[in-house]
Every structure is written in structure tokens, then in C-alpha cells.
Scaffold this motif. Structure first.
Motif, mmCIF file in Angstrom:
data_model
loop_
_atom_site.group_PDB
_atom_site.id
_atom_site.type_symbol
_atom_site.label_atom_id
_atom_site.label_comp_id
_atom_site.label_asym_id
_atom_site.label_seq_id
_atom_site.Cartn_x
_atom_site.Cartn_y
_atom_site.Cartn_z
ATOM 1 N N VAL A 283 0.940 -1.244 -0.097
ATOM 2 C CA VAL A 283 -0.003 -0.094 -0.044
ATOM 3 C C VAL A 283 0.848 1.255 0.057
ATOM 4 N N THR A 284 2.074 1.301 0.745
ATOM 5 C CA THR A 284 2.874 2.396 0.717
ATOM 6 C C THR A 284 3.630 2.590 -0.636
ATOM 7 N N ILE A 285 3.954 1.570 -1.250
ATOM 8 C CA ILE A 285 4.504 1.823 -2.535
ATOM 9 C C ILE A 285 3.540 2.429 -3.585
ATOM 10 N N LEU A 286 2.090 1.794 -3.484
ATOM 11 C CA LEU A 286 1.131 2.000 -4.481
ATOM 12 C C LEU A 286 0.872 3.639 -4.281
ATOM 13 N N SER A 287 0.809 4.063 -2.899
ATOM 14 C CA SER A 287 0.574 5.396 -2.634
ATOM 15 C C SER A 287 1.642 6.220 -3.371
ATOM 16 N N GLU A 288 2.770 5.992 -2.913
ATOM 17 C CA GLU A 288 3.925 6.682 -3.617
ATOM 18 C C GLU A 288 3.715 6.636 -4.976
ATOM 19 N N LYS B 79 8.559 8.887 -7.507
ATOM 20 C CA LYS B 79 8.033 8.106 -8.607
ATOM 21 C C LYS B 79 9.289 8.102 -9.598
ATOM 22 N N LEU B 80 10.185 8.826 -9.678
ATOM 23 C CA LEU B 80 11.441 8.793 -10.341
ATOM 24 C C LEU B 80 12.412 7.684 -9.575
ATOM 25 N N ARG B 81 12.346 7.929 -8.210
ATOM 26 C CA ARG B 81 13.309 7.051 -7.319
ATOM 27 C C ARG B 81 12.517 5.572 -7.518
ATOM 28 N N TRP B 82 11.472 5.204 -7.361
ATOM 29 C CA TRP B 82 10.826 3.985 -7.805
ATOM 30 C C TRP B 82 11.135 3.312 -9.340
ATOM 31 N N ALA B 83 10.998 4.307 -10.398
ATOM 32 C CA ALA B 83 11.283 3.692 -11.590
ATOM 33 C C ALA B 83 13.005 3.546 -11.588
ATOM 34 N N PHE B 84 13.904 4.372 -11.321
ATOM 35 C CA PHE B 84 15.035 3.939 -11.172
ATOM 36 C C PHE B 84 15.358 2.780 -10.588
ATOM 37 N N ASN B 85 14.837 2.542 -9.294
ATOM 38 C CA ASN B 85 14.955 1.192 -8.586
ATOM 39 C C ASN B 85 14.612 -0.074 -9.570
ATOM 40 N N LEU B 86 13.470 0.248 -10.503
ATOM 41 C CA LEU B 86 13.022 -0.984 -11.093
ATOM 42 C C LEU B 86 14.234 -1.178 -12.207
ATOM 43 N N TYR B 87 14.565 -0.071 -13.052
ATOM 44 C CA TYR B 87 15.896 -0.585 -13.707
ATOM 45 C C TYR B 87 16.988 -0.864 -13.178
ATOM 46 N N THR C 264 2.669 11.760 -14.885
ATOM 47 C CA THR C 264 1.447 12.200 -14.381
ATOM 48 C C THR C 264 0.206 11.188 -14.730
ATOM 49 N N ILE C 265 0.511 9.980 -15.634
ATOM 50 C CA ILE C 265 -0.519 9.238 -15.609
ATOM 51 C C ILE C 265 -0.661 7.998 -14.565
ATOM 52 N N LEU C 266 0.231 8.156 -13.554
ATOM 53 C CA LEU C 266 -0.030 7.347 -12.213
ATOM 54 C C LEU C 266 -0.674 8.207 -11.232
ATOM 55 N N ASP C 267 -0.712 9.653 -11.626
ATOM 56 C CA ASP C 267 -1.284 10.557 -10.635
ATOM 57 C C ASP C 267 -2.719 10.355 -10.309
ATOM 58 N N THR C 268 -3.135 10.152 -9.396
ATOM 59 C CA THR C 268 -4.554 9.982 -8.805
ATOM 60 C C THR C 268 -5.191 11.110 -8.003
ATOM 61 N N SER C 269 -4.298 11.940 -7.421
ATOM 62 C CA SER C 269 -4.614 12.959 -6.563
ATOM 63 C C SER C 269 -5.269 14.029 -7.408
ATOM 64 N N PHE C 270 -6.170 14.874 -6.788
ATOM 65 C CA PHE C 270 -6.977 15.927 -7.616
ATOM 66 C C PHE C 270 -6.443 17.339 -6.959
#
Length: 131
Positions: free
Chosen positions: A27-32, A41-49, A125-131
Motif C-alpha cells: 500500500v505504501t508503494i502504491l500510494s507513492e 516516482k522517479l526513485r521507484w522507476a530508477f530502482n526498477l531499472y 502524471t499518468i500514475l497521478d490519482t490526486s486531484f
């Protein structure tokens, strides 16, 4: 085929490398990813790669992730994914990200390019669900 991509994503969620993730971590990661800052978001993407977690993205690691994404999308994607498309895409992106040309992309290089490139910033911003 989502197998390879799912494996890489799971590894970014399994931060303690125990082979499982807690609901709280999930849940924490999905929230981020959905409501976090661009930096998160970029830190997560970097860790993915950064598959091996050494703090650098190599061209081989990027190739593995891009190949997994293309396997996920399938050969029937529009535009169609050709056999040489993966390597060409990796070469083009890696050249852009590897600012100092040392054959590795650091978190700082990744962040600098991704925060100044309008296409990359917009894609987050595709991942952004906040308004």
C-alpha cells in the motif's frame, strides 16, 4: 507475457528481499506511485531499472526491463514491436540518460534528465490519482 515484468516490479516492492511483501509495504508503494512526488516516482522507476541494486543502471539492465515491457505489450502492439526495436530503444534512451558517457546511469543523472524532459515528466502524471 507479464512474467518477467511482474518479477522486476515485485523486486521493487520486496525491499528487504525476503521473497514476500507485506500489505503495508504494498500500500505504501502504491500510494507513492499514485500520489507521490515526482522525486518519489522517479526513485521507484530508477530502482526498477537498477535490477541488481548497485546504484547504477547499466545498458544490460535497461535492455532486460525494456524487453520485459515489450513482452508484456506483445508483438501485436501498435506500432508493432520489431526484433531490433528493443536494442534501438535502449541505445537511444541510454545515450540520453548517461550524461557523462561512462556506461552507467546514476540516480543523479536519471533524476536530472527525467525532471527536465517534458515527455518523461508528462508520462509520470499518468500514475497521478490526486486531484
Amino acid at each position: 507475457d507479464a512474467t518477467a515484468y511482474a518479477h522486476y516490479v515485485f523486486n521493487t516492492f520486496d525491499t528487504d528481499h525476503q521473497g514476500c511483501i507485506s500489505f503495508e509495504d504494498f500500500v505504501t508503494i502504491l500510494s507513492e506511485l499514485s500520489r507521490g512526488t515526482m522525486t518519489e516516482k522517479l526513485r521507484w522507476a530508477f530502482n526498477l531499472y537498477d535490477i541488481n541494486g548497485d546504484g547504477y543502471i547499466t545498458k544490460e539492465e535497461m535492455f532486460d526491463i525494456v524487453s520485459a515491457i515489450y513482452s508484456l505489450v506483445g508483438r501485436h502492439a501498435i506500432p508493432a514491436v520489431q526484433e531490433n526495436t528493443t536494442q534501438e530503444h535502449v541505445d537511444r534512451i541510454f545515450e540520453k540518460l548517461d550524461i557523462n558517457g561512462d556506461g552507467m546511469v546514476t540516480l543523479d543523472e536519471f533524476m536530472e534528465i527525467c525532471t527536465t524532459d517534458e515527455n518523461i515528466a508528462n508520462s509520470l502524471t499518468i500514475l497521478d490519482t490526486s486531484f
